[in-house]
Design a protein around this motif. Sequence first.
Motif, mmCIF file in Angstrom:
data_model
loop_
_atom_site.group_PDB
_atom_site.id
_atom_site.type_symbol
_atom_site.label_atom_id
_atom_site.label_comp_id
_atom_site.label_asym_id
_atom_site.label_seq_id
_atom_site.Cartn_x
_atom_site.Cartn_y
_atom_site.Cartn_z
ATOM 1 N N THR A 11 0.813 -1.222 0.000
ATOM 2 C CA THR A 11 0.000 0.000 0.000
ATOM 3 C C THR A 11 0.848 1.273 0.000
ATOM 4 N N SER A 13 4.387 3.708 -1.288
ATOM 5 C CA SER A 13 4.878 4.316 -2.527
ATOM 6 C C SER A 13 5.669 3.308 -3.388
ATOM 7 N N ILE A 14 6.575 2.562 -2.765
ATOM 8 C CA ILE A 14 7.328 1.535 -3.514
ATOM 9 C C ILE A 14 6.380 0.421 -3.951
ATOM 10 N N HIS A 37 0.008 -2.548 6.637
ATOM 11 C CA HIS A 37 -0.010 -2.459 8.091
ATOM 12 C C HIS A 37 -1.463 -2.406 8.553
ATOM 13 N N ARG A 38 -2.157 -1.279 8.204
ATOM 14 C CA ARG A 38 -3.561 -1.179 8.613
ATOM 15 C C ARG A 38 -4.452 -0.461 7.606
ATOM 16 N N ASP A 39 -3.907 -0.138 6.428
ATOM 17 C CA ASP A 39 -4.731 0.547 5.427
ATOM 18 C C ASP A 39 -5.580 -0.483 4.663
ATOM 19 N N GLU A 127 16.221 -0.200 6.309
ATOM 20 C CA GLU A 127 16.337 -0.329 7.766
ATOM 21 C C GLU A 127 16.778 -1.735 8.170
ATOM 22 N N GLY A 211 7.113 7.999 0.491
ATOM 23 C CA GLY A 211 6.364 7.971 1.745
ATOM 24 C C GLY A 211 6.861 9.063 2.689
HETATM 25 P P1 NDP Z 1 5.294 4.236 2.575
HETATM 26 O O1 NDP Z 1 5.126 4.953 3.851
HETATM 27 O O2 NDP Z 1 4.760 4.842 1.327
HETATM 28 O O3 NDP Z 1 4.682 2.744 2.704
HETATM 29 C C1 NDP Z 1 5.041 1.939 3.783
HETATM 30 C C2 NDP Z 1 4.433 0.567 3.654
HETATM 31 O O4 NDP Z 1 4.808 -0.185 4.828
HETATM 32 C C3 NDP Z 1 2.907 0.579 3.630
HETATM 33 O O5 NDP Z 1 2.453 -0.509 2.881
HETATM 34 C C4 NDP Z 1 2.551 0.386 5.113
HETATM 35 O O6 NDP Z 1 1.232 -0.134 5.330
HETATM 36 C C5 NDP Z 1 3.611 -0.619 5.514
HETATM 37 N N1 NDP Z 1 3.875 -0.593 6.951
HETATM 38 C C6 NDP Z 1 4.101 0.484 7.727
HETATM 39 N N2 NDP Z 1 4.285 0.122 9.014
HETATM 40 C C7 NDP Z 1 4.162 -1.223 9.058
HETATM 41 C C8 NDP Z 1 4.195 -2.191 10.092
HETATM 42 N N3 NDP Z 1 4.412 -1.836 11.368
HETATM 43 N N4 NDP Z 1 4.031 -3.488 9.767
HETATM 44 C C9 NDP Z 1 3.809 -3.854 8.493
HETATM 45 N N5 NDP Z 1 3.749 -2.991 7.458
HETATM 46 C C10 NDP Z 1 3.922 -1.683 7.729
HETATM 47 O O7 NDP Z 1 6.870 3.954 2.424
HETATM 48 P P2 NDP Z 1 7.769 3.940 1.108
HETATM 49 O O8 NDP Z 1 7.140 3.085 0.057
HETATM 50 O O9 NDP Z 1 8.173 5.319 0.765
HETATM 51 O O10 NDP Z 1 9.096 3.233 1.647
HETATM 52 C C11 NDP Z 1 9.150 1.839 1.908
HETATM 53 C C12 NDP Z 1 10.605 1.436 2.133
HETATM 54 O O11 NDP Z 1 11.323 1.669 0.938
HETATM 55 C C13 NDP Z 1 11.312 2.253 3.219
HETATM 56 O O12 NDP Z 1 12.212 1.435 3.903
HETATM 57 C C14 NDP Z 1 12.072 3.318 2.440
HETATM 58 O O13 NDP Z 1 13.226 3.752 3.109
HETATM 59 C C15 NDP Z 1 12.421 2.534 1.175
HETATM 60 N N6 NDP Z 1 12.627 3.358 0.004
HETATM 61 C C16 NDP Z 1 11.603 4.114 -0.500
HETATM 62 C C17 NDP Z 1 11.794 4.914 -1.604
HETATM 63 C C18 NDP Z 1 10.667 5.696 -2.204
HETATM 64 O O14 NDP Z 1 10.858 6.303 -3.258
HETATM 65 N N7 NDP Z 1 9.490 5.746 -1.624
HETATM 66 C C19 NDP Z 1 13.113 4.984 -2.271
HETATM 67 C C20 NDP Z 1 14.087 4.094 -1.694
HETATM 68 C C21 NDP Z 1 13.861 3.333 -0.597
HETATM 69 P P3 NDP Z 1 -0.045 0.880 5.557
HETATM 70 O O15 NDP Z 1 -0.247 1.573 4.230
HETATM 71 O O16 NDP Z 1 -1.153 -0.020 5.926
HETATM 72 O O17 NDP Z 1 0.381 1.835 6.636
#
Ligand code: NDP
Length: 399
Positions: A11, A13-14, A37-39, A127, A211
């Motif tokens: 759900t 950005s990636i 997570h919860r969306d 991370e 994100g």
């Molecule tokens: P987002 O905030 O857009 O999405 C995060 C995702 O992780 C969502 O699907 C969210 O679910 C889920 N999530 C959050 N917390 C939990 C949890 N406690 N347990 C399970 N799932 C969880 O993040 P990004 O897509 O921006 O980034 C994701 C990863 O990719 C990060 O580590 C970031 O550093 C890395 N990254 C991102 C880039 C980018 O362009 N966006 C570029 C390079 C690396 P829900 O929607 O339900 O909250």
Amino acid sequence: MREGIAILGATGSIGASTLDVAARHPERFRVVGLSAHRDVERLAALCEQHRPDYAALADATRAPELEARLAAAGLDTRVMVGPQGLMELAALSEVDVVMAAIVGAAGLQPTLAAVRAGKRVLLANKESLVMAGPLFMREVRERGVTLLPIDSEHNAVFQCMPPDFDRGLDSVGVSKVLLTASGGPFREATADSLKAVTPEQACAHPNWSMGRKISVDSATLMNKGLEVIEAHWLFDVPPERIEVVVHPQSVIHSLVAYTDGSVLAQLGNPDMRTPIAHAMAWPERIEAGVAPLDLVEVARLDFQAADKVRFPCLRLAYEAMEAGGTATAVLNAANEVAVAAFLDEGLAFTAIPLVIEETLAALGTAPADDLETVVAWDRQAREHATSLLARHGRRRHTA
Ligand code: NDP
């Protein structure tokens, strides 16, 4: 044969960019599982669109709502629940490839589960390596897992490295890794003006749409710090041979310098679908929906040194990496607490590094040989950082 893909963090950005690339190549990829997570609303909508066999939700309390939505849409997607459900999804026999795109420390255990199950792992969750680099890479090696970096910088480095870089950088003639940084939205800001920065301003990245957590990390330069640590583990390169170069146009995604004076760079428009498509199809190349790079339109490429004084998070990341052991897990946890407080308007932008520095100083470091130790230090660091918020915090904005 189509490859089965599971997307952890579907759900986000990636997740969205990965699904976009997968949908362009239905003959090549089958979406087996999606997690959130919860969306629930967004996860259910993605299930309707991509028809996975499985959907995993970390927040168990919302699972009945997801099940009800899927049933109402006439889908027989199986729901997996809780952190355990995410780990099971990553290890399913129908899954060949796992996109690890959960944000933060919550990504570590599901990503490790994918590694332990021998899947091809596409790593966006930096991370995981920041918290547990040595043990994560040990598992990758022991299980012969193909680990492909998604972070645009590391994907660029991977593309510029010789294929046998795991023989050791000296053996393959690599002298240095250069990570580019856009400098974030406050590249030109004065130190004083940073005190009043709002979450909206911090999340308005000039070149990338991401994100909220990683957007704030990009604004503090902690993202670059986390990436230095990630590069250290991915490519076995010592900290003193990793250089950060600010490059505001975000067209060169990173570079590798060789002992003969050659410097190889990877260029492209700033669109995460390029590294995602690269890793999904590797070693082949597939269309990603990304506009071709027009160098004449770009016209110029600028570079400057990174400022570790205005942006102390970058310095803190280097220091934690030098300290080793649990220090980088502590850095990561304190950063997550501070960034969440900043996004919640309970902490000033300039207090983020203060919380991290004090947490690192208070906890020190210890060997990080097993997952239990890493998880325990992560928890302690969160508790300590949270206890500091009252002192460093500011009152919420009222209107
Ligand atoms: P987002 O905030 O857009 O999405 C995060 C995702 O992780 C969502 O699907 C969210 O679910 C889920 N999530 C959050 N917390 C939990 C949890 N406690 N347990 C399970 N799932 C969880 O993040 P990004 O897509 O921006 O980034 C994701 C990863 O990719 C990060 O580590 C970031 O550093 C890395 N990254 C991102 C880039 C980018 O362009 N966006 C570029 C390079 C690396 P829900 O929607 O339900 O909250």
